[in-house]
Design a protein around this motif. Structure first.
Motif, mmCIF file in Angstrom:
data_model
loop_
_atom_site.group_PDB
_atom_site.id
_atom_site.type_symbol
_atom_site.label_atom_id
_atom_site.label_comp_id
_atom_site.label_asym_id
_atom_site.label_seq_id
_atom_site.Cartn_x
_atom_site.Cartn_y
_atom_site.Cartn_z
ATOM 1 N N ILE A 67 -7.808 29.462 -48.285
ATOM 2 C CA ILE A 67 -7.680 28.032 -48.581
ATOM 3 C C ILE A 67 -7.914 27.248 -47.286
ATOM 4 O O ILE A 67 -8.040 27.843 -46.210
ATOM 5 N N ASP A 68 -7.992 25.917 -47.386
ATOM 6 C CA ASP A 68 -8.104 25.088 -46.176
ATOM 7 C C ASP A 68 -7.047 23.987 -46.202
ATOM 8 O O ASP A 68 -7.202 22.979 -46.887
ATOM 9 N N VAL A 69 -5.973 24.229 -45.448
ATOM 10 C CA VAL A 69 -4.928 23.203 -45.322
ATOM 11 C C VAL A 69 -4.875 22.695 -43.877
ATOM 12 O O VAL A 69 -3.826 22.306 -43.376
ATOM 13 N N ASN A 70 -6.029 22.722 -43.233
ATOM 14 C CA ASN A 70 -6.149 22.170 -41.877
ATOM 15 C C ASN A 70 -5.773 20.685 -41.943
ATOM 16 O O ASN A 70 -6.359 19.941 -42.723
ATOM 17 N N SER A 71 -4.800 20.274 -41.133
ATOM 18 C CA SER A 71 -4.196 18.954 -41.331
ATOM 19 C C SER A 71 -3.956 18.235 -40.025
ATOM 20 O O SER A 71 -3.871 18.865 -38.967
ATOM 21 N N ARG A 83 -3.559 15.643 -49.301
ATOM 22 C CA ARG A 83 -4.189 16.128 -50.527
ATOM 23 C C ARG A 83 -4.609 17.598 -50.498
ATOM 24 O O ARG A 83 -4.699 18.230 -51.536
ATOM 25 N N ARG A 84 -4.952 18.104 -49.330
ATOM 26 C CA ARG A 84 -5.394 19.507 -49.286
ATOM 27 C C ARG A 84 -4.294 20.434 -49.808
ATOM 28 O O ARG A 84 -4.566 21.405 -50.505
ATOM 29 N N PHE A 85 -3.027 20.121 -49.463
ATOM 30 C CA PHE A 85 -1.927 20.972 -49.921
ATOM 31 C C PHE A 85 -1.800 20.912 -51.437
ATOM 32 O O PHE A 85 -1.683 21.941 -52.105
ATOM 33 N N ALA A 99 -5.635 30.957 -44.022
ATOM 34 C CA ALA A 99 -5.998 29.563 -43.732
ATOM 35 C C ALA A 99 -6.063 29.395 -42.217
ATOM 36 O O ALA A 99 -5.613 30.266 -41.468
ATOM 37 N N HIS A 100 -6.641 28.263 -41.792
ATOM 38 C CA HIS A 100 -6.673 27.975 -40.353
ATOM 39 C C HIS A 100 -6.004 26.628 -40.097
ATOM 40 O O HIS A 100 -5.810 25.836 -41.028
ATOM 41 N N GLN A 101 -5.681 26.375 -38.848
ATOM 42 C CA GLN A 101 -5.166 25.070 -38.433
ATOM 43 C C GLN A 101 -5.671 24.792 -37.025
ATOM 44 O O GLN A 101 -5.437 25.573 -36.106
ATOM 45 N N GLY A 102 -6.358 23.679 -36.852
ATOM 46 C CA GLY A 102 -6.831 23.263 -35.527
ATOM 47 C C GLY A 102 -7.869 24.213 -34.945
ATOM 48 O O GLY A 102 -8.443 25.054 -35.642
ATOM 49 N N ARG A 103 -8.115 23.997 -33.670
ATOM 50 C CA ARG A 103 -9.029 24.880 -32.937
ATOM 51 C C ARG A 103 -8.343 25.279 -31.651
ATOM 52 O O ARG A 103 -7.599 24.462 -31.082
ATOM 53 N N PRO A 104 -8.596 26.510 -31.135
ATOM 54 C CA PRO A 104 -7.947 26.932 -29.890
ATOM 55 C C PRO A 104 -8.108 25.864 -28.810
ATOM 56 O O PRO A 104 -9.192 25.296 -28.650
ATOM 57 N N VAL A 148 -5.738 32.012 -39.068
ATOM 58 C CA VAL A 148 -6.826 32.968 -38.784
ATOM 59 C C VAL A 148 -7.530 32.687 -37.456
ATOM 60 O O VAL A 148 -8.154 33.578 -36.889
ATOM 61 N N ARG A 149 -7.444 31.436 -36.991
ATOM 62 C CA ARG A 149 -8.120 31.128 -35.721
ATOM 63 C C ARG A 149 -7.323 31.635 -34.517
ATOM 64 O O ARG A 149 -7.743 31.469 -33.381
ATOM 65 N N MET A 150 -6.168 32.250 -34.784
ATOM 66 C CA MET A 150 -5.412 32.849 -33.682
ATOM 67 C C MET A 150 -5.920 34.268 -33.385
ATOM 68 O O MET A 150 -5.460 34.904 -32.448
ATOM 69 N N TYR A 155 -13.397 24.934 -49.696
ATOM 70 C CA TYR A 155 -14.682 24.219 -49.664
ATOM 71 C C TYR A 155 -14.854 23.463 -48.347
ATOM 72 O O TYR A 155 -15.946 23.409 -47.777
ATOM 73 N N SER A 156 -13.776 22.865 -47.855
ATOM 74 C CA SER A 156 -13.914 22.015 -46.660
ATOM 75 C C SER A 156 -14.210 22.823 -45.399
ATOM 76 O O SER A 156 -14.489 22.253 -44.350
ATOM 77 N N THR A 157 -14.168 24.158 -45.494
ATOM 78 C CA THR A 157 -14.593 25.001 -44.369
ATOM 79 C C THR A 157 -15.868 25.760 -44.740
ATOM 80 O O THR A 157 -16.275 26.696 -44.035
ATOM 81 N N ALA A 158 -16.500 25.352 -45.817
ATOM 82 C CA ALA A 158 -17.637 26.108 -46.354
ATOM 83 C C ALA A 158 -18.856 26.099 -45.436
ATOM 84 O O ALA A 158 -19.791 26.869 -45.617
ATOM 85 N N HIS A 159 -18.849 25.193 -44.447
ATOM 86 C CA HIS A 159 -19.998 25.119 -43.524
ATOM 87 C C HIS A 159 -19.779 25.975 -42.284
ATOM 88 O O HIS A 159 -20.632 25.987 -41.404
ATOM 89 N N ARG A 160 -18.657 26.647 -42.178
ATOM 90 C CA ARG A 160 -18.375 27.468 -41.007
ATOM 91 C C ARG A 160 -18.632 28.947 -41.310
ATOM 92 O O ARG A 160 -18.007 29.493 -42.219
ATOM 93 N N GLY A 161 -19.480 29.583 -40.507
ATOM 94 C CA GLY A 161 -19.804 30.993 -40.742
ATOM 95 C C GLY A 161 -18.772 31.925 -40.122
ATOM 96 O O GLY A 161 -19.117 32.864 -39.409
ATOM 97 N N ALA A 197 -12.972 17.137 -48.299
ATOM 98 C CA ALA A 197 -13.769 17.747 -47.219
ATOM 99 C C ALA A 197 -14.290 16.696 -46.247
ATOM 100 O O ALA A 197 -14.446 15.529 -46.594
ATOM 101 N N GLY A 198 -14.567 17.117 -45.018
ATOM 102 C CA GLY A 198 -15.162 16.253 -44.001
ATOM 103 C C GLY A 198 -16.600 16.680 -43.751
ATOM 104 O O GLY A 198 -17.533 16.220 -44.407
ATOM 105 N N GLY A 199 -16.775 17.603 -42.801
ATOM 106 C CA GLY A 199 -18.119 18.077 -42.439
ATOM 107 C C GLY A 199 -18.864 18.689 -43.623
ATOM 108 O O GLY A 199 -20.077 18.508 -43.769
ATOM 109 N N ALA A 200 -18.151 19.384 -44.488
ATOM 110 C CA ALA A 200 -18.815 20.029 -45.629
ATOM 111 C C ALA A 200 -19.312 18.976 -46.616
ATOM 112 O O ALA A 200 -20.355 19.149 -47.258
HETATM 113 C C1 3PG Z 1 -12.000 20.358 -41.628
HETATM 114 O O1 3PG Z 1 -10.876 19.907 -41.398
HETATM 115 O O2 3PG Z 1 -13.001 19.626 -41.730
HETATM 116 C C2 3PG Z 1 -12.149 21.826 -41.849
HETATM 117 O O3 3PG Z 1 -10.916 22.430 -41.937
HETATM 118 C C3 3PG Z 1 -12.993 22.468 -40.783
HETATM 119 O O4 3PG Z 1 -12.367 22.360 -39.549
HETATM 120 P P1 3PG Z 1 -13.217 22.508 -38.209
HETATM 121 O O5 3PG Z 1 -14.093 21.301 -38.119
HETATM 122 O O6 3PG Z 1 -12.219 22.621 -37.097
HETATM 123 O O7 3PG Z 1 -14.036 23.784 -38.350
#
Ligand code: 3PG
Length: 399
Positions: A18-22, A33-35, A56-61, A113-115, A149-155, A378-381
């Motif tokens: 899932i994507d609950v990046n917040s 809304r993601r939650f 799921a992931h949260q933030g970036r290192p 997962v980004r840890m 879906y909102s992380t669907a653009h990340r490989g 979603a943002g980037g996706a």
């Molecule tokens: C987002 O919040 O747009 C997604 O979770 C992707 O996050 P990212 O831009 O850090 O890869």
């Protein structure tokens, strides 16, 4: 097309991404809304008796928002009104023990997962599938569900690695977002198609404008990007003033493209005719763009512009929104963003409202989400969907 939850075997253990990046404020993860959306997918699966391990992931290192998922488990639990277990480990001994202890209908959220280094490694899907992370977790579950879906653009490994070695299904959020957000590229609209573009990131929006030339009849411009277009049209706005740094750098990068678009799209691009700012008394004040003075910081489009844009929306068969027309978090400067959304709500046009921030105005100003065909999380996706670029997660699911 990909398989969905309707195609799942009747029982089993599922690994669900899932994507609950917040947003995180003072260390506190903000509910959004993601939650609530992902909670619905998890509820459906748990009610059907599946055992769920959730990634799921949260933030970036390196960023302040790079925190563990402990709070996410609590927020998800509150939406689901049942316990979501959490383990501060992704695929080590503690994670495996917690996974093996799970039984039917139980849900366990694994650590961010980004840890783990393998998640973000720059690798092909096949190479991701060979990682210890994917090899270990795929052995613990019968199938993989991607709802992110909102992380669907990340490989990343958790997105493209598992479908290489497991049966893979799209979750409900993935399915709904994909269908609505791709509509601009996939569907035929008989009537007028409008797109409201605002927010701060000019390059994304300009790219979208270039890619929807065949579909969109009218672009309604606002926000920072609207001011940059006004600058290109010869008005004294779109310059950095004392307290802003949005404009000059983006102008230097985008000036030529903005001028070309203005030239080739002509009156398909609608620019604000007036703008709003904060006067000395702290009140909203408005000025016609013809009379603006260089150096004013504008925070919204003006009421005449809102009226013009509302009329375009009222005559549209489809409206896509990307970005806010003003600083809607401040009630004084919400008229542009809210005006467009309320105009959409009054029609029965097909509508997609995207961008985490813009959709937040729906809650803040008490609008009904049901009045829109789709509110994207979603943002980037979402941007990629609007431009018709493929999403690696979708490719992986389809394969
Ligand atoms: C987002 O919040 O747009 C997604 O979770 C992707 O996050 P990212 O831009 O850090 O890869």
């Amino acid at each position: 097309m990909f398989k969905t939850l309707d195609d799942l075997p009747e029982e089993g253990r599922l690994l669900v991404r899932i994507d609950v990046n917040s947003p995180v404020e003072n260390g506190e993860v903000q509910d959004n809304r993601r939650f609530s959306r992902h909670a619905e997918t998890l509820r459906e699966l748990a009610d059907d008796g599946y055992t769920l391990g959730v990634l799921a992931h949260q933030g970036r290192p390196g960023r302040d928002t790079f925190v563990s998922l402990e709070q996410h488990a609590e927020i998800l639990s509150s939406h689901l009104e049942r316990e979501i277990q959490y383990v501060p480990d992704t695929y080590g001994e503690d994670a495996l023990e917690a996974i093996r202890d799970l039984s039917g209908g139980e849900i366990l959220l694994l650590e961010n997962v980004r840890m783990i280094d393998e998640e973000l490694a720059d690798r092909t899907p096949e190479a991701h599938a060979d990682s210890a992370f994917v090899e270990t977790l795929s052995g613990e579950f019968n199938a993989y569900v991607n709802d992110a879906y909102s992380t669907a653009h990340r490989g990343h490994a958790s997105i493209v690695g598992f479908p290489q070695v497991m049966d893979a299904y799209a979750g409900r959020v993935m399915e709904a977002e994909y269908e609505a957000n791709s509509a601009i590229q996939e569907r035929e609209f008989d009537g007028h198609v409008s797109m409201a573009l605002g927010g701060t990131k000019a390059d994304d929006l300009i790219h979208v404008m270039e890619r929807v030339d065949d579909t969109v009849d009218t672009f309604l411009m606002g926000g920072i990007v609207g001011e940059l277009f006004l600058r290109a049209a010869g008005h004294d706005v779109g310059y950095d003033v004392e307290d802003t740094d949005f404009f000059d750098e983006q102008w230097a990068e985008q000036e030529d493209t903005i001028r070309e678009l203005l030239d080739s799209y002509g009156d398909r691009i609608r620019l604000p005719v007036d703008l709003a700012y904060e006067d000395d008394a702290g009140e909203r004040a408005e000025v016609a763009v013809e009379g603006v003075e260089k150096g004013t910081s504008f925070l919204d489009v003006g009421s005449e512009t809102v009226g013009e844009y509302e009329a375009v929306v009222a005559d549209s068969e489809a409206v896509f929104v990307k970005g806010a027309l003003g600083v809607f978090e401040d009630e004084r400067f919400a008229d542009g963003t809210v005006g467009i959304l309320e105009a959409i709500a009054r029609t029965d046009c097909f509508s997609v409202v995207g961008g985490g921030d813009t959709s937040r105005s729906i809650e803040i100003y008490g609008m009904d989400e049901g009045d829109f065909s789709h509110v994207s999380i979603a943002g980037g996706a979402y941007v990629r969907a609007l431009t018709g670029e493929s999403l690696v997660a979708i490719e992986a699911l389809e394969e």
